[in-house]
Write an enzyme that holds these catalytic residues in place. Structure first.
Site, PDB file in Angstrom:
ATOM      1  N   ARG A 111     -71.042 -28.508 -32.222  1.00  0.00           N
ATOM      2  CA  ARG A 111     -70.814 -27.859 -33.517  1.00  0.00           C
ATOM      3  C   ARG A 111     -69.524 -27.063 -33.451  1.00  0.00           C
ATOM      4  NH1 ARG A 111     -75.710 -24.423 -35.838  1.00  0.00           N
ATOM      5  NH2 ARG A 111     -75.130 -23.099 -34.106  1.00  0.00           N
TER       6      ARG A 111
ATOM      7  N   THR B 296     -66.988 -23.643 -38.526  1.00  0.00           N
ATOM      8  CA  THR B 296     -67.490 -24.338 -39.732  1.00  0.00           C
ATOM      9  C   THR B 296     -68.953 -24.747 -39.596  1.00  0.00           C
ATOM     10  OG1 THR B 296     -66.884 -26.498 -38.858  1.00  0.00           O
ATOM     11  CG2 THR B 296     -65.190 -25.315 -40.088  1.00  0.00           C
TER      12      THR B 296
ATOM     13  N   ASP C 267     -78.723 -20.217 -26.979  1.00  0.00           N
ATOM     14  CA  ASP C 267     -78.006 -21.501 -26.897  1.00  0.00           C
ATOM     15  C   ASP C 267     -78.701 -22.391 -25.865  1.00  0.00           C
ATOM     16  OD1 ASP C 267     -74.743 -22.520 -27.364  1.00  0.00           O
ATOM     17  OD2 ASP C 267     -76.060 -23.530 -25.928  1.00  0.00           O
TER      18      ASP C 267
ATOM     19  N   ASP D 273     -76.467 -23.963 -23.019  1.00  0.00           N
ATOM     20  CA  ASP D 273     -76.066 -22.977 -22.000  1.00  0.00           C
ATOM     21  C   ASP D 273     -77.245 -22.606 -21.102  1.00  0.00           C
ATOM     22  OD1 ASP D 273     -73.427 -22.872 -22.754  1.00  0.00           O
ATOM     23  OD2 ASP D 273     -73.705 -21.177 -24.128  1.00  0.00           O
TER      24      ASP D 273
HETATM   25  C1  PRP Z   1     -76.717 -27.432 -30.409  1.00  0.00           C
HETATM   26  C2  PRP Z   1     -78.026 -28.186 -30.388  1.00  0.00           C
HETATM   27  C3  PRP Z   1     -77.844 -29.185 -31.502  1.00  0.00           C
HETATM   28  C4  PRP Z   1     -77.036 -28.412 -32.505  1.00  0.00           C
HETATM   29  C5  PRP Z   1     -77.946 -27.924 -33.575  1.00  0.00           C
HETATM   30  O1  PRP Z   1     -75.719 -28.135 -29.769  1.00  0.00           O
HETATM   31  O2  PRP Z   1     -78.318 -28.762 -29.149  1.00  0.00           O
HETATM   32  O3  PRP Z   1     -77.185 -30.367 -31.113  1.00  0.00           O
HETATM   33  O4  PRP Z   1     -76.468 -27.283 -31.808  1.00  0.00           O
HETATM   34  O5  PRP Z   1     -77.244 -27.330 -34.581  1.00  0.00           O
HETATM   35  P1  PRP Z   1     -77.133 -27.928 -36.061  1.00  0.00           P
HETATM   36  O6  PRP Z   1     -78.530 -28.340 -36.452  1.00  0.00           O
HETATM   37  O7  PRP Z   1     -76.631 -26.770 -36.870  1.00  0.00           O
HETATM   38  O8  PRP Z   1     -76.184 -29.072 -36.047  1.00  0.00           O
HETATM   39  P2  PRP Z   1     -74.259 -27.543 -29.561  1.00  0.00           P
HETATM   40  O9  PRP Z   1     -73.384 -27.913 -30.713  1.00  0.00           O
HETATM   41  O10 PRP Z   1     -74.351 -26.075 -29.244  1.00  0.00           O
HETATM   42  O11 PRP Z   1     -73.723 -28.363 -28.329  1.00  0.00           O
HETATM   43  P3  PRP Z   1     -74.262 -28.387 -26.804  1.00  0.00           P
HETATM   44  O12 PRP Z   1     -75.588 -29.074 -26.805  1.00  0.00           O
HETATM   45  O13 PRP Z   1     -73.199 -29.158 -26.107  1.00  0.00           O
HETATM   46  O14 PRP Z   1     -74.365 -26.965 -26.312  1.00  0.00           O
HETATM   47  N1  URA Z   2     -77.904 -24.510 -31.112  1.00  0.00           N
HETATM   48  C1  URA Z   2     -78.539 -23.781 -30.172  1.00  0.00           C
HETATM   49  O1  URA Z   2     -78.437 -24.087 -28.979  1.00  0.00           O
HETATM   50  N2  URA Z   2     -79.270 -22.736 -30.563  1.00  0.00           N
HETATM   51  C2  URA Z   2     -79.418 -22.393 -31.849  1.00  0.00           C
HETATM   52  O2  URA Z   2     -80.129 -21.419 -32.143  1.00  0.00           O
HETATM   53  C3  URA Z   2     -78.754 -23.170 -32.816  1.00  0.00           C
HETATM   54  C4  URA Z   2     -78.002 -24.225 -32.432  1.00  0.00           C
END
Ligand code: PRP
Ligand code: URA
Length: 219
Positions: A114, A118, A210, A213
């Site tokens: 994400r 935005t 997160d 993480d």
């Molecule tokens: C997180 C999560 C989803 C997304 C959810 O990933 O694992 O993929 O955010 O958010 P949304 O419903 O608003 O799209 P992130 O973008 O943090 O990437 P990562 O898994 O690499 O940490």
């Molecule tokens: N992605 C995450 O990992 N945590 C949240 O709460 C939302 C998006």
């Protein structure tokens, strides 16, 4: 869902688990003092329970089996009828939980992150197994927040011809569920728990922070 109403509550095509083992494990998962190893193990365990319950209607085919005493007709899930597709990164944490139930499932990967300003998902990787369009596809991502990543991943799967898709998330916000149900009403969405909403940065409240993480120790 058919036959599992005591374990899940259904709203249109969205199924929210109502399972004491899942509630117990999620309470530990949310705790900021839970370390990376335990967090990873809990994600896997919760996914395994979710898979058992949500796939209770999976297709079976008759097979002849010879017991030590006689031949009998029994029922099995056809080999390789299921594919798992994690949304990278955090979805990776759920793959082993599904594999415990469907050990021969092929795995495709869709990479999305994400944009922090935005909140729009950016796709950076997509590699799916040959023949995925004929399989039951389980899309996995522990967090369903705005629903942007899930909707884009579902669109990518449909573009590849997938018709039988289910999605599993551990924690969802109402905003995400509504968006997926609106844009992909044909997809069954299974979530372990439905949280209150999103904060101004798009994080789920109370949530767990997160997920990527916490799974991979990157912060
Ligand atoms: C997180 C999560 C989803 C997304 C959810 O990933 O694992 O993929 O955010 O958010 P949304 O419903 O608003 O799209 P992130 O973008 O943090 O990437 P990562 O898994 O690499 O940490
Ligand atoms: N992605 C995450 O990992 N945590 C949240 O709460 C939302 C998006």
């Amino acid at each position: 869902m058919i036959g599992s109403s005591e374990l899940m509550k259904e709203y249109q095509n969205v199924f929210v688990f109502d399972h004491p083992l899942i509630k117990h494990k999620i309470s530990i998962l949310r705790d900021k003092n839970t370390g990376m190893k335990e967090f990873r193990e809990l994600v896997e365990e919760i996914t395994q329970i979710m898979t058992y319950v949500s796939m209770g209607d999976v297709e079976l085919v008759p097979v002849e089996v010879e017991t030590p005493l006689e031949k009998t007709v029994q029922y099995r899930i056809p080999e390789e009828s299921v594919a798992i597709v994690p949304i990278l990164r955090a979805g990776l944490g759920m793959v082993n939980g599904v594999h415990k139930v469907f050990p021969t499932a092929r795995v495709g990967h869709i990479g999305m992150y994400r944009n922090e300003d935005t909140l729009q998902p950016q796709e950076y990787y997509c590699k799916l197994p040959d023949g995925i369009e004929k399989k039951t596809v389980i899309l996995v991502d522990p967090m369903l927040a705005t629903g942007g990543s899930a909707c884009d991943a579902l669109a990518a799967l449909k573009k590849r011809g997938c018709k039988n898709i289910r999605m599993m998330s551990i924690i969802a916000a109402p905003e995400g569920i509504e968006r997926v149900a609106r844009e992909h009403p044909d997809v069954r969405v299974y979530v372990s728990t439905l949280d209150r909403g999103l904060n101004e940065n798009g994080y789920i409240l109370p949530g767990l922070g997160d997920a990527g993480d916490r799974l991979f120790g990157t912060k």
